[in-house]
Design a protein around this motif. Structure first.
Motif, PDB file in Angstrom:
ATOM      1  N   ARG A  61      19.713   1.881  33.014  1.00 56.88           N
ATOM      2  CA  ARG A  61      20.958   2.559  32.654  1.00 56.88           C
ATOM      3  C   ARG A  61      21.645   1.867  31.486  1.00 56.88           C
ATOM      4  NH1 ARG A  61      24.220   2.757  37.678  1.00 56.88           N
ATOM      5  NH2 ARG A  61      22.513   1.624  38.623  1.00 56.88           N
ATOM      6  N   ARG A  62      21.608   0.534  31.462  1.00 56.00           N
ATOM      7  CA  ARG A  62      22.200  -0.188  30.332  1.00 56.00           C
ATOM      8  C   ARG A  62      21.458   0.139  29.037  1.00 56.00           C
ATOM      9  NH1 ARG A  62      23.624  -3.972  34.374  1.00 56.00           N
ATOM     10  NH2 ARG A  62      21.577  -4.931  34.487  1.00 56.00           N
ATOM     11  N   ASP A  63      20.133   0.207  29.105  1.00 56.89           N
ATOM     12  CA  ASP A  63      19.340   0.554  27.923  1.00 56.89           C
ATOM     13  C   ASP A  63      19.633   1.981  27.454  1.00 56.89           C
ATOM     14  OD1 ASP A  63      18.171  -1.930  27.805  1.00 56.89           O
ATOM     15  OD2 ASP A  63      16.283  -1.308  28.747  1.00 56.89           O
ATOM     16  N   MET A  64      19.778   2.907  28.403  1.00 61.23           N
ATOM     17  CA  MET A  64      20.099   4.289  28.041  1.00 61.23           C
ATOM     18  C   MET A  64      21.473   4.362  27.391  1.00 61.23           C
ATOM     19  SD  MET A  64      17.623   6.355  28.586  1.00 61.23           S
ATOM     20  CE  MET A  64      18.468   7.932  28.560  1.00 61.23           C
ATOM     21  N   ASP A  65      22.466   3.650  27.953  1.00 65.35           N
ATOM     22  CA  ASP A  65      23.800   3.608  27.347  1.00 65.35           C
ATOM     23  C   ASP A  65      23.734   3.079  25.915  1.00 65.35           C
ATOM     24  OD1 ASP A  65      25.336   4.659  29.430  1.00 65.35           O
ATOM     25  OD2 ASP A  65      25.651   2.686  30.349  1.00 65.35           O
ATOM     26  N   MET A  66      22.992   1.999  25.719  1.00 71.03           N
ATOM     27  CA  MET A  66      22.859   1.393  24.391  1.00 71.03           C
ATOM     28  C   MET A  66      22.208   2.377  23.419  1.00 71.03           C
ATOM     29  SD  MET A  66      20.292  -0.130  22.277  1.00 71.03           S
ATOM     30  CE  MET A  66      19.035  -0.260  23.518  1.00 71.03           C
ATOM     31  N   ALA A  67      21.139   3.034  23.843  1.00 74.73           N
ATOM     32  CA  ALA A  67      20.429   3.966  22.968  1.00 74.73           C
ATOM     33  C   ALA A  67      21.316   5.163  22.616  1.00 74.73           C
ATOM     34  CB  ALA A  67      19.138   4.433  23.638  1.00 74.73           C
ATOM     35  N   PRO A  73      27.415   7.581  18.071  1.00 76.79           N
ATOM     36  CA  PRO A  73      28.471   6.569  18.114  1.00 76.79           C
ATOM     37  C   PRO A  73      29.863   7.182  18.226  1.00 76.79           C
ATOM     38  CG  PRO A  73      27.583   6.775  15.897  1.00 76.79           C
ATOM     39  CD  PRO A  73      26.749   7.644  16.780  1.00 76.79           C
ATOM     40  N   GLU A  74      30.760   6.472  18.891  1.00 76.15           N
ATOM     41  CA  GLU A  74      32.130   6.955  19.079  1.00 76.15           C
ATOM     42  C   GLU A  74      32.952   6.918  17.794  1.00 76.15           C
ATOM     43  OE1 GLU A  74      34.623   6.262  22.434  1.00 76.15           O
ATOM     44  OE2 GLU A  74      32.968   5.280  23.469  1.00 76.15           O
ATOM     45  N   LEU A  76      32.441   8.056  14.900  1.00 79.09           N
ATOM     46  CA  LEU A  76      32.337   9.195  13.992  1.00 79.09           C
ATOM     47  C   LEU A  76      33.647   9.989  14.017  1.00 79.09           C
ATOM     48  CD1 LEU A  76      28.709  10.431  14.728  1.00 79.09           C
ATOM     49  CD2 LEU A  76      29.513   9.064  12.806  1.00 79.09           C
ATOM     50  N   ASN A  77      33.867  10.795  13.011  1.00 83.29           N
ATOM     51  CA  ASN A  77      35.092  11.590  12.913  1.00 83.29           C
ATOM     52  C   ASN A  77      34.932  12.867  13.743  1.00 83.29           C
ATOM     53  OD1 ASN A  77      37.615  12.378  12.103  1.00 83.29           O
ATOM     54  ND2 ASN A  77      36.917  13.234  10.164  1.00 83.29           N
ATOM     55  N   TRP A  78      35.017  12.724  15.075  1.00 80.35           N
ATOM     56  CA  TRP A  78      34.780  13.824  15.994  1.00 80.35           C
ATOM     57  C   TRP A  78      35.869  14.880  15.901  1.00 80.35           C
ATOM     58  CZ3 TRP A  78      30.114  13.907  17.778  1.00 80.35           C
ATOM     59  CH2 TRP A  78      29.420  12.721  17.993  1.00 80.35           C
ATOM     60  N   VAL A  79      35.490  16.149  15.951  1.00 79.52           N
ATOM     61  CA  VAL A  79      36.422  17.269  15.970  1.00 79.52           C
ATOM     62  C   VAL A  79      36.767  17.615  17.419  1.00 79.52           C
ATOM     63  CG1 VAL A  79      36.745  19.701  15.359  1.00 79.52           C
ATOM     64  CG2 VAL A  79      35.564  18.162  13.781  1.00 79.52           C
ATOM     65  N   HIS A  80      35.795  17.506  18.315  1.00 83.06           N
ATOM     66  CA  HIS A  80      35.977  17.838  19.736  1.00 83.06           C
ATOM     67  C   HIS A  80      36.652  16.651  20.426  1.00 83.06           C
ATOM     68  CE1 HIS A  80      33.984  17.859  23.903  1.00 83.06           C
ATOM     69  NE2 HIS A  80      34.979  18.715  23.952  1.00 83.06           N
ATOM     70  N   THR A  81      37.981  16.675  20.465  1.00 82.12           N
ATOM     71  CA  THR A  81      38.730  15.534  21.035  1.00 82.12           C
ATOM     72  C   THR A  81      39.726  15.967  22.094  1.00 82.12           C
ATOM     73  OG1 THR A  81      40.366  15.693  19.265  1.00 82.12           O
ATOM     74  CG2 THR A  81      38.525  14.162  18.905  1.00 82.12           C
ATOM     75  N   ASP A  82      39.649  17.218  22.574  1.00 79.96           N
ATOM     76  CA  ASP A  82      40.615  17.727  23.556  1.00 79.96           C
ATOM     77  C   ASP A  82      40.663  16.897  24.828  1.00 79.96           C
ATOM     78  OD1 ASP A  82      41.273  19.743  21.845  1.00 79.96           O
ATOM     79  OD2 ASP A  82      40.014  21.255  22.819  1.00 79.96           O
ATOM     80  N   GLU A  83      39.559  16.271  25.177  1.00 83.49           N
ATOM     81  CA  GLU A  83      39.493  15.509  26.420  1.00 83.49           C
ATOM     82  C   GLU A  83      39.738  14.019  26.205  1.00 83.49           C
ATOM     83  OE1 GLU A  83      35.814  16.566  28.325  1.00 83.49           O
ATOM     84  OE2 GLU A  83      36.090  18.636  27.751  1.00 83.49           O
ATOM     85  N   GLY A  84      40.131  13.634  25.028  1.00 83.95           N
ATOM     86  CA  GLY A  84      40.410  12.238  24.742  1.00 83.95           C
ATOM     87  C   GLY A  84      39.187  11.487  24.272  1.00 83.95           C
ATOM     88  N   PRO A  85      39.293  10.150  24.122  1.00 80.99           N
ATOM     89  CA  PRO A  85      38.164   9.343  23.649  1.00 80.99           C
ATOM     90  C   PRO A  85      37.023   9.360  24.659  1.00 80.99           C
ATOM     91  CG  PRO A  85      39.987   7.939  24.350  1.00 80.99           C
ATOM     92  CD  PRO A  85      40.479   9.352  24.409  1.00 80.99           C
ATOM     93  N   GLU A  86      35.855   9.016  24.219  1.00 85.27           N
ATOM     94  CA  GLU A  86      34.611   9.005  24.965  1.00 85.27           C
ATOM     95  C   GLU A  86      34.011  10.364  24.925  1.00 85.27           C
ATOM     96  OE1 GLU A  86      35.117   7.337  28.858  1.00 85.27           O
ATOM     97  OE2 GLU A  86      35.799   5.461  28.061  1.00 85.27           O
TER      98      GLU A  86
END
Length: 86
Positions: A61-67, A73-74, A76-86
C-alpha cells in the motif's frame, strides 16, 4: 440468479485502503448459498478507484501511494477542487 445492492463506503483520507471487510458487510446477504459466480464492483466517484492487490506485505500500500503520488501529484493546478485538497 442475479443480486444487486447499492451502498456507500465510509469516508477515508487520500491513500490506498483495505475495504474488503466493509464491502463484505454490505454484500454478505447476497453471497448466501453462492458457490460459483462473478462479482462486479462499480465505484461512482470521479476521484477514486478500486484495485486488487496482495495484502501480505503492508509495504504494498505504501508503494502504491508513492507511485500514485508520482503519477498524479497534488501540486498540479487542479480545477476539480469542490471537495477540498486531496
Amino acid at each position: 440468479m442475479g443480486w444487486q445492492k447499492t451502498f456507500t463506503l465510509g469516508a477515508r483520507r487520500k491513500g490506498c485502503h483495505l475495504v474488503t471487510t466493509e464491502i463484505l458487510d454490505h454484500i454478505g446477504p447476497g453471497l448466501q448459498g453462492v458457490t460459483v459466480g462473478m462479482l462486479y464492483l462499480f465505484i461512482q466517484h470521479t476521484s477514486a478507484a478500486l484495485t486488487i492487490n496482495e495484502n501480505f506485505d503492508p509495504d504494498v500500500r505504501r508503494d502504491m501511494d508513492m507511485a500514485l503520488d508520482q503519477i498524479v501529484p497534488e501540486h498540479l493546478n487542479w480545477v476539480h477542487t469542490d471537495e477540498g485538497p486531496e
